[in-house]
Design an enzyme around this catalytic site. Sequence first.
Site, PDB file in Angstrom:
ATOM      1  CG  HIS A  69      -1.911  -1.085   1.296  1.00  0.00           C
ATOM      2  ND1 HIS A  69      -1.843  -2.125   2.195  1.00  0.00           N
ATOM      3  CD2 HIS A  69      -3.012  -1.315   0.537  1.00  0.00           C
ATOM      4  CE1 HIS A  69      -2.869  -2.934   2.015  1.00  0.00           C
ATOM      5  NE2 HIS A  69      -3.595  -2.481   1.009  1.00  0.00           N
ATOM      6  NE  ARG A 104      -8.559 -12.554   2.683  1.00  0.00           N
ATOM      7  CZ  ARG A 104      -9.123 -11.703   1.831  1.00  0.00           C
ATOM      8  NH1 ARG A 104      -8.384 -11.106   0.925  1.00  0.00           N
ATOM      9  NH2 ARG A 104     -10.414 -11.455   1.881  1.00  0.00           N
TER      10      ARG A 104
END
Length: 289
Positions: free
Chosen positions: A46, A196
């Site tokens: 990100h 995740r």
Amino acid sequence: MSNKNSFEPLEIVKTKESLHQHLQSYRNDRLRIAFVPTMGGLHQGHIALINHAKTLADMVVCSIFVNPTQFNDPRDLEKYPRPIEKDTNMLAQAGCDVLFKPEVEEMYGQDEQWHINLGHLDNVLEGLHRPGHFQGVTQIVKKLFDAVQPDIACFGQKDFQQFKVVEQLVIQLQLPITLEMCPTVREPDGLAMSSRNVRLSENGRKQALALYQTLLQTKAGLHRKSIRTLRDDAINMLENNPGIRLEYFAIHDTESFTEADSLVKNQQLVALVAAWVDGIRLIDNMLLT
Ligand code: PAF
């Protein structure tokens, strides 16, 4: 392009109205806005998107919103990581200008209907295995685009099919937004970064590497083997790995996103994989050409 000092405070806004007011002065000055939509659980992938966005625009807006309509498994939604303090610090340090962090009620009314024709993108690979997922993604991405009205929006290559879906949304609705796809960021051993991954056990973390290794092996074999053999070999390798429950492995044309059956000159191919490791569903992909 953005010349913001890295440690200037990050503006956090929670409503569309306050976001609109905050961005108005930038728009009045005709400054370019880049947008990075996320569901939080931020990692260096990100931050690479934020960094890339900064080079393209005068200011960067990031959103954190765990979008309920794109989860086809309620347990997955419940377990989705929400480390908001860590995320906020990471965004501030990366020099992101605005964090848009709405609550569900801010983004959704009661019993909203949404459908966009995504053609075959909705019926293959992620579309097939996660029914309704891309309708939920386009629903929230359209709402976020409306709220931010960015000039540019950055997405990661790790969700390759999602990028194609958002591209379709932009084309169909003729949205004046330039889309940027940024390369997948990997851990030093090759595992694709994902929110995740924090849910993987130590053993699962090691087993998950098989996805990257299979993609690498596929890429290495491109000019020696037929596409069908490459695909069969990859499927065999993953299905014979006791730590992996394979959902799909496929080789697609990057433009049409249809399955490739041979290598045509100047064609760009991507190998895509989804599998369950340690009870966690992981996806990865690699450009082959
Ligand atoms: O890729 C994601 O994190 C999500 O699918 C997105 C684009 C933020 C929409 O919720």
